[in-house]
Design a protein around this motif. Structure first.
Motif, mmCIF file in Angstrom:
data_model
loop_
_atom_site.group_PDB
_atom_site.id
_atom_site.type_symbol
_atom_site.label_atom_id
_atom_site.label_comp_id
_atom_site.label_asym_id
_atom_site.label_seq_id
_atom_site.Cartn_x
_atom_site.Cartn_y
_atom_site.Cartn_z
ATOM 1 N N CYS A 64 98.940 -73.966 68.153
ATOM 2 C CA CYS A 64 97.847 -74.309 67.235
ATOM 3 C C CYS A 64 98.313 -74.510 65.792
ATOM 4 C CB CYS A 64 96.706 -73.305 67.326
ATOM 5 S SG CYS A 64 96.974 -71.754 66.520
ATOM 6 N N MET A 65 99.543 -74.127 65.472
ATOM 7 C CA MET A 65 100.053 -74.364 64.125
ATOM 8 C C MET A 65 100.117 -75.869 63.876
ATOM 9 S SD MET A 65 100.626 -71.696 62.298
ATOM 10 C CE MET A 65 99.293 -70.780 62.985
ATOM 11 N N GLY A 66 99.683 -76.295 62.728
ATOM 12 C CA GLY A 66 99.653 -77.715 62.401
ATOM 13 C C GLY A 66 98.376 -78.402 62.868
ATOM 14 N N LYS A 67 97.548 -77.676 63.622
ATOM 15 C CA LYS A 67 96.284 -78.234 64.112
ATOM 16 C C LYS A 67 95.096 -77.423 63.609
ATOM 17 C CE LYS A 67 98.672 -79.518 68.347
ATOM 18 N NZ LYS A 67 98.821 -79.193 69.746
ATOM 19 N N MET A 68 95.317 -76.638 62.574
ATOM 20 C CA MET A 68 94.281 -75.729 62.085
ATOM 21 C C MET A 68 93.088 -76.468 61.466
ATOM 22 S SD MET A 68 95.138 -72.529 62.690
ATOM 23 C CE MET A 68 94.414 -71.484 61.450
ATOM 24 N N ASN A 69 93.238 -77.755 61.151
ATOM 25 C CA ASN A 69 92.100 -78.507 60.622
ATOM 26 C C ASN A 69 91.059 -78.758 61.701
ATOM 27 O OD1 ASN A 69 93.070 -78.654 58.009
ATOM 28 N ND2 ASN A 69 94.223 -80.513 58.421
ATOM 29 N N SER A 70 91.506 -78.814 62.965
ATOM 30 C CA SER A 70 90.561 -79.089 64.055
ATOM 31 C C SER A 70 90.351 -77.892 64.981
ATOM 32 C CB SER A 70 91.044 -80.285 64.876
ATOM 33 O OG SER A 70 92.316 -80.028 65.434
ATOM 34 N N LEU A 71 91.242 -76.912 64.946
ATOM 35 C CA LEU A 71 91.138 -75.741 65.814
ATOM 36 C C LEU A 71 90.711 -74.503 65.029
ATOM 37 C CD1 LEU A 71 94.372 -75.988 68.012
ATOM 38 C CD2 LEU A 71 92.067 -76.740 68.594
ATOM 39 N N ALA A 72 90.055 -73.593 65.735
ATOM 40 C CA ALA A 72 89.724 -72.280 65.187
ATOM 41 C C ALA A 72 90.268 -71.236 66.158
ATOM 42 C CB ALA A 72 88.223 -72.111 65.013
ATOM 43 N N PRO A 73 91.455 -70.689 65.875
ATOM 44 C CA PRO A 73 92.023 -69.676 66.759
ATOM 45 C C PRO A 73 91.136 -68.434 66.827
ATOM 46 C CG PRO A 73 93.552 -70.258 64.993
ATOM 47 C CD PRO A 73 92.283 -70.959 64.721
ATOM 48 N N MET A 74 91.011 -67.872 68.032
ATOM 49 C CA MET A 74 90.232 -66.656 68.236
ATOM 50 C C MET A 74 91.154 -65.597 68.831
ATOM 51 S SD MET A 74 86.509 -68.083 69.514
ATOM 52 C CE MET A 74 86.988 -68.180 71.203
ATOM 53 N N ILE A 75 91.216 -64.453 68.167
ATOM 54 C CA ILE A 75 92.094 -63.365 68.583
ATOM 55 C C ILE A 75 91.255 -62.122 68.843
ATOM 56 C CG2 ILE A 75 94.052 -61.908 67.920
ATOM 57 C CD1 ILE A 75 94.992 -64.174 66.113
ATOM 58 N N VAL A 76 91.535 -61.453 69.944
ATOM 59 C CA VAL A 76 90.844 -60.224 70.329
ATOM 60 C C VAL A 76 91.743 -59.044 69.949
ATOM 61 C CG1 VAL A 76 89.948 -58.920 72.296
ATOM 62 C CG2 VAL A 76 89.679 -61.400 72.220
ATOM 63 N N THR A 77 91.178 -58.057 69.234
ATOM 64 C CA THR A 77 91.993 -56.917 68.792
ATOM 65 C C THR A 77 91.318 -55.573 69.071
ATOM 66 O OG1 THR A 77 91.043 -56.855 66.569
ATOM 67 C CG2 THR A 77 92.969 -58.260 66.881
ATOM 68 N N SER A 78 92.151 -54.556 69.127
ATOM 69 C CA SER A 78 91.698 -53.173 69.211
ATOM 70 C C SER A 78 92.677 -52.313 68.421
ATOM 71 C CB SER A 78 91.666 -52.688 70.656
ATOM 72 O OG SER A 78 91.555 -51.273 70.697
ATOM 73 N N CYS A 79 92.181 -51.612 67.436
ATOM 74 C CA CYS A 79 93.053 -50.717 66.673
ATOM 75 C C CYS A 79 93.364 -49.444 67.450
ATOM 76 C CB CYS A 79 92.418 -50.377 65.326
ATOM 77 S SG CYS A 79 92.435 -51.769 64.202
ATOM 78 N N VAL A 80 92.552 -49.132 68.445
ATOM 79 C CA VAL A 80 92.781 -47.935 69.264
ATOM 80 C C VAL A 80 93.981 -48.157 70.182
ATOM 81 C CG1 VAL A 80 91.799 -46.448 71.055
ATOM 82 C CG2 VAL A 80 90.379 -47.210 69.156
ATOM 83 N N SER A 81 93.954 -49.270 70.919
ATOM 84 C CA SER A 81 95.037 -49.547 71.868
ATOM 85 C C SER A 81 96.146 -50.404 71.257
ATOM 86 C CB SER A 81 94.483 -50.270 73.098
ATOM 87 O OG SER A 81 94.054 -51.581 72.754
ATOM 88 N N GLY A 82 95.851 -51.058 70.136
ATOM 89 C CA GLY A 82 96.833 -51.943 69.509
ATOM 90 C C GLY A 82 96.807 -53.360 70.077
ATOM 91 N N GLN A 83 95.912 -53.597 71.021
ATOM 92 C CA GLN A 83 95.819 -54.919 71.648
ATOM 93 C C GLN A 83 95.571 -55.997 70.591
ATOM 94 O OE1 GLN A 83 92.529 -55.305 74.372
ATOM 95 N NE2 GLN A 83 92.749 -57.512 74.522
ATOM 96 N N GLY A 84 96.377 -57.039 70.606
ATOM 97 C CA GLY A 84 96.179 -58.194 69.754
ATOM 98 C C GLY A 84 96.617 -58.055 68.308
ATOM 99 N N ILE A 85 96.984 -56.862 67.876
ATOM 100 C CA ILE A 85 97.368 -56.654 66.472
ATOM 101 C C ILE A 85 98.632 -57.435 66.139
ATOM 102 C CG2 ILE A 85 98.036 -54.959 64.712
ATOM 103 C CD1 ILE A 85 95.069 -54.805 65.555
ATOM 104 N N ASP A 86 99.615 -57.430 67.041
ATOM 105 C CA ASP A 86 100.851 -58.173 66.806
ATOM 106 C C ASP A 86 100.584 -59.681 66.723
ATOM 107 O OD1 ASP A 86 100.183 -58.143 69.531
ATOM 108 O OD2 ASP A 86 102.265 -58.375 70.171
ATOM 109 N N LEU A 87 99.688 -60.171 67.570
ATOM 110 C CA LEU A 87 99.341 -61.592 67.542
ATOM 111 C C LEU A 87 98.626 -61.951 66.240
ATOM 112 C CD1 LEU A 87 98.107 -62.102 71.215
ATOM 113 C CD2 LEU A 87 100.295 -62.815 70.232
ATOM 114 N N LEU A 88 97.735 -61.078 65.797
ATOM 115 C CA LEU A 88 97.024 -61.314 64.542
ATOM 116 C C LEU A 88 98.001 -61.357 63.366
ATOM 117 C CD1 LEU A 88 94.452 -61.667 62.890
ATOM 118 C CD2 LEU A 88 94.208 -59.164 62.896
ATOM 119 N N GLN A 89 98.931 -60.408 63.329
ATOM 120 C CA GLN A 89 99.914 -60.380 62.251
ATOM 121 C C GLN A 89 100.749 -61.659 62.234
ATOM 122 O OE1 GLN A 89 101.897 -56.664 63.156
ATOM 123 N NE2 GLN A 89 100.750 -55.587 61.563
#
Length: 97
Positions: A64-89
């Protein structure tokens, strides 16, 4: 409809949009599904014109890099389990370059 207004402002000013669903570990599946569908509808509205794009791994971020004008990335996170935090960063780091 504050969310719609804020999305419209971001698009108008050329600000890239990243959707982050937080506290996913405490959210019932049906509520998460409904929220995701509603956000998807908002993003696809004619005045917003973004295609929702689920980020599940690092390859999705690179796609999705370079396509942010047409895309809206959606990331699922949990601070309890750490799920998705690395992807968000990584997403935030790469989108700032």
């Amino acid at each position: 409809m504050k969310t719609h207004h804020h999305l419209n402002l971001c698009v108008s000013f050329g600000i890239h949009v990243i959707i982050v669903f937080t506290k996913i570990d405490g959210c019932p599946d049906h509520a998460f599904k409904t929220s995701k569908e509603e956000v998807g509808k908002l993003l696809k509205a004619p005045d917003i014109g973004k295609q929702p794009y689920e980020i599940r791994n690092e390859q999705d971020i690179e796609r999705c890099m370079g396509k942010m004008n047409s895309l809206a990335p959606m990331i699922v996170t949990s601070c309890v389990s750490g799920q998705g935090i690395d992807l968000l960063q990584k997403m935030l780091f790469l989108s700032a370059i």
